[in-house]
Write a protein that holds these residues in place. Structure first.
Motif, PDB file in Angstrom:
ATOM      1  N   ARG A 363       0.831  -1.206   0.000  1.00 13.51           N
ATOM      2  CA  ARG A 363       0.000   0.000   0.000  1.00 13.51           C
ATOM      3  C   ARG A 363       0.863   1.252   0.000  1.00 13.51           C
ATOM      4  O   ARG A 363       0.597   2.218  -0.728  1.00 13.51           O
ATOM      5  CB  ARG A 363      -0.905  -0.021   1.224  1.00 13.51           C
ATOM      6  CG  ARG A 363      -1.819   1.193   1.379  1.00 13.51           C
ATOM      7  CD  ARG A 363      -2.337   1.281   2.799  1.00 13.51           C
ATOM      8  NE  ARG A 363      -1.229   1.522   3.737  1.00 13.51           N
ATOM      9  CZ  ARG A 363      -1.305   1.301   5.055  1.00 13.51           C
ATOM     10  NH1 ARG A 363      -2.413   0.792   5.576  1.00 13.51           N
ATOM     11  NH2 ARG A 363      -0.266   1.567   5.833  1.00 13.51           N
ATOM     12  N   ASP A 364       1.935   1.234   0.792  1.00 15.08           N
ATOM     13  CA  ASP A 364       2.755   2.433   0.949  1.00 15.08           C
ATOM     14  C   ASP A 364       3.744   2.639  -0.193  1.00 15.08           C
ATOM     15  O   ASP A 364       4.245   3.752  -0.378  1.00 15.08           O
ATOM     16  CB  ASP A 364       3.519   2.367   2.277  1.00 15.08           C
ATOM     17  CG  ASP A 364       2.595   2.373   3.487  1.00 15.08           C
ATOM     18  OD1 ASP A 364       1.425   2.786   3.329  1.00 15.08           O
ATOM     19  OD2 ASP A 364       3.041   1.966   4.582  1.00 15.08           O
ATOM     20  N   MET A 365       4.051   1.579  -0.969  1.00 17.08           N
ATOM     21  CA  MET A 365       5.036   1.735  -2.037  1.00 17.08           C
ATOM     22  C   MET A 365       4.449   2.427  -3.265  1.00 17.08           C
ATOM     23  O   MET A 365       5.193   2.878  -4.138  1.00 17.08           O
ATOM     24  CB  MET A 365       5.645   0.384  -2.419  1.00 17.08           C
ATOM     25  CG  MET A 365       4.697  -0.566  -3.129  1.00 17.08           C
ATOM     26  SD  MET A 365       5.426  -2.215  -3.381  1.00 17.08           S
ATOM     27  CE  MET A 365       6.522  -1.933  -4.757  1.00 17.08           C
ATOM     28  N   GLY A 366       3.130   2.504  -3.368  1.00 16.39           N
ATOM     29  CA  GLY A 366       2.526   3.224  -4.483  1.00 16.39           C
ATOM     30  C   GLY A 366       2.604   2.452  -5.770  1.00 16.39           C
ATOM     31  O   GLY A 366       1.865   1.500  -5.994  1.00 16.39           O
ATOM     32  N   THR A 367       3.520   2.836  -6.654  1.00 18.32           N
ATOM     33  CA  THR A 367       3.703   2.170  -7.944  1.00 18.32           C
ATOM     34  C   THR A 367       5.058   1.482  -7.972  1.00 18.32           C
ATOM     35  O   THR A 367       6.085   2.108  -7.683  1.00 18.32           O
ATOM     36  CB  THR A 367       3.624   3.184  -9.098  1.00 18.32           C
ATOM     37  OG1 THR A 367       2.335   3.787  -9.102  1.00 18.32           O
ATOM     38  CG2 THR A 367       3.861   2.498 -10.436  1.00 18.32           C
ATOM     39  N   GLY A 368       5.062   0.194  -8.324  1.00 18.24           N
ATOM     40  CA  GLY A 368       6.325  -0.542  -8.349  1.00 18.24           C
ATOM     41  C   GLY A 368       6.110  -2.001  -8.668  1.00 18.24           C
ATOM     42  O   GLY A 368       5.094  -2.385  -9.257  1.00 18.24           O
ATOM     43  N   LEU A 369       7.051  -2.833  -8.257  1.00 19.31           N
ATOM     44  CA  LEU A 369       7.060  -4.243  -8.627  1.00 19.31           C
ATOM     45  C   LEU A 369       7.121  -5.124  -7.387  1.00 19.31           C
ATOM     46  O   LEU A 369       7.951  -4.907  -6.500  1.00 19.31           O
ATOM     47  CB  LEU A 369       8.265  -4.542  -9.523  1.00 19.31           C
ATOM     48  CG  LEU A 369       8.478  -6.007  -9.932  1.00 19.31           C
ATOM     49  CD1 LEU A 369       7.348  -6.491 -10.820  1.00 19.31           C
ATOM     50  CD2 LEU A 369       9.827  -6.173 -10.637  1.00 19.31           C
ATOM     51  N   LEU A 370       6.245  -6.119  -7.329  1.00 18.07           N
ATOM     52  CA  LEU A 370       6.317  -7.193  -6.342  1.00 18.07           C
ATOM     53  C   LEU A 370       6.958  -8.392  -7.037  1.00 18.07           C
ATOM     54  O   LEU A 370       6.391  -8.946  -7.986  1.00 18.07           O
ATOM     55  CB  LEU A 370       4.922  -7.561  -5.828  1.00 18.07           C
ATOM     56  CG  LEU A 370       4.800  -8.859  -5.037  1.00 18.07           C
ATOM     57  CD1 LEU A 370       5.623  -8.809  -3.761  1.00 18.07           C
ATOM     58  CD2 LEU A 370       3.338  -9.181  -4.734  1.00 18.07           C
TER      59      LEU A 370
END
Length: 447
Positions: A363-370
């Motif tokens: 939730r806190d990372m916003g936009t990115g990759l898991l």
């Protein structure tokens, strides 16, 4: 039939008779049974049993090692004679040699570690039923088209180490495992994923239905994967693969790499290498763990230690040889097989967990990759430059939007590790207890 202890003592006696000044012997006695199923039927079944022997002899500072899988008396005599002849021609190594008597472990409680399950060995039918249950559970997941592999296995491993310095000790361990690989989609759109579990005690093993179902759900979640956009993004390493990052750190702090001068951590002893609130603890005395043992491969006691304490690197991982090269003391981390000398390695590890859940980090990372899966690697051991192929899920506004694959994540390990943010989702029953790890500002190469 002689015991591993009797075989090791016979090897030492033969070595002395052949002219060795000192020697050590290791005997590995292993048995395993495994089954694989496909389409509801038995695909393969295998049982193996064997004993492997290793003898290391010393003439001054020259050493030689021979190995065999034949424990007949005449073979042990021939091994010793061959090893001594080889040692006479070997170059001198000023750092080789056995531990002195004062360094050796004196006593230990092997029962307290619970390394071997006292329950009866499972039958082939027991293993078959587990594999079939895992396959069946995976196939019930909507979207799973086939199961490429479902398997179950059981094994025992006995080791005995003896040396002319007076050490003699051994232990037995067991393992029980179930695994499943599921496939979703059709043709070029097929995706695969897996789940599995391996435990020392059979009663601790996860249910095969759960393993199969999880494998199926993971495979289905990968359908429709596409390349992400190239750029700089936060990357969350899922708990399934996050221990690989810690593995790179451990490799760089291994005494062999340090002694060779080929480590990006060479100048970091006593310095901060992780955020200051994180510690990395090694504990070889955890119950029912594959990485637990009372002594190392040189007869030294194993010990709980903080490899990193409050972010600071406290020391290297050392066996006797690497410790002598660095003018330090062994940390009791020697491992060895039957055909090579000891080398340093790590036991059970745990990294300090964070306060937030994986969902909260997403939730806190916003936009990115898991990242949930990684392939290949390009790691520069001298600089720590890092590049790996990855797949997983794209995150937008803190939520998973779609699966991604065929991308590369890159950075520098020294910088990356100083920025890790741990979740609180590590599985406590693994040998390496490492939670999901978030690293901001990594380079992502996709479209």
């Amino acid at each position: 039939m002689r015991t591993p202890e009797e075989i090791s003592q016979h090897l030492l006696d033969a070595a002395r008779k052949a002219g060795a000044e000192a020697a050590d012997a290791i005997v590995l006695d292993e048995s395993s049974v495994s089954v694989e199923v496909r389409s509801g039927a038995l695909e393969a079944a295998e049982r193996s049993e064997g004993t492997d022997l290793g003898l290391r002899v010393f003439l001054g500072q020259r050493q030689a090692i021979v190995s065999s899988s034949d424990s007949r008396s005449e073979t042990l005599t021939a091994m010793a004679e061959r090893a001594v002849a080889m040692a006479r021609e070997a170059p001198e190594d000023p750092f080789t040699g056995l531990a002195n008597e004062a360094q050796l472990i004196r006593d230990w409680d092997i029962q307290a570690l619970e390394l071997c399950d006292p329950a009866p060995e499972p039958t082939a039918e027991d293993l078959l039923n587990d594999a079939l249950a895992a396959e069946s559970a995976a196939l019930t997941v909507d979207g799973v088209t086939q199961v490429s592999d479902a398997a179950a296995a059981y094994g025992t491993h006995r080791v005995h180490l003896a040396a002319t310095n007076g050490f003699s000790g051994g232990y037995e361990r067991s393992s029980r495992s179930t695994s499943c690989v599921a496939i979703s989609g059709q043709g070029t759109g097929m995706e695969r994923d897996y789940d599995g579990d391996s435990r020392t005690f059979q009663s601790d093993l996860r249910n095969p239905d759960q393993i199969g179902r999880t494998a199926g759900e993971r495979a289905v979640a990968q359908v429709g994967a596409r390349k992400p956009a190239t750029g700089v993004y936060p990357v969350l390493f899922d708990e399934r693969i996050s221990s690989s990052l810690i593995g790179h750190l451990l490799g760089a702090s291994n005494g062999i790499s340090i002694a060779r001068g080929s480590s990006w951590l060479s100048d970091c002893l006593g310095q901060q290498v992780l955020p200051e609130h994180l510690s990395l603890i090694e504990d070889p005395h955890r119950r029912r763990m594959s990485g637990s043992r009372p002594f190392d491969a040189e007869g030294l006691p194993t010990q709980r230690r903080a490899i990193i304490e409050n972010g600071v690197l406290t020391g290297w991982t050392l066996d006797l040889s690497s410790a002598r090269k660095l003018k330090m003391a062994s940390t009791g981390n020697a491992t060895r097989g039957v055909s090579g000398p000891p080398s340093p390695s790590n036991w059970n590890l745990s990294l300090t967990q964070g306060e937030r859940s994986r969902a909260e980090l997403l939730r806190d990372m916003g936009t990115g990759l898991l990242v949930t899966s990684m392939i290949g690697s390009t790691i520069n051991p001298n600089t720590g430059d890092y590049s790996r192929g990855a797949s997983g899920f794209w995150i937008e506004n803190g939520e998973i939007t779609h699966p991604v694959n065929e991308c590369t994540i890159a950075g520098n390990l020294r910088d990356m590790l100083l920025r890790i943010i741990p979740a609180n989702d590590a599985r406590p029953y693994l040998s390496r207890v490492v939670p999901s790890l978030l690293i901001e500002g990594m380079t992502l190469a996709g479209n």
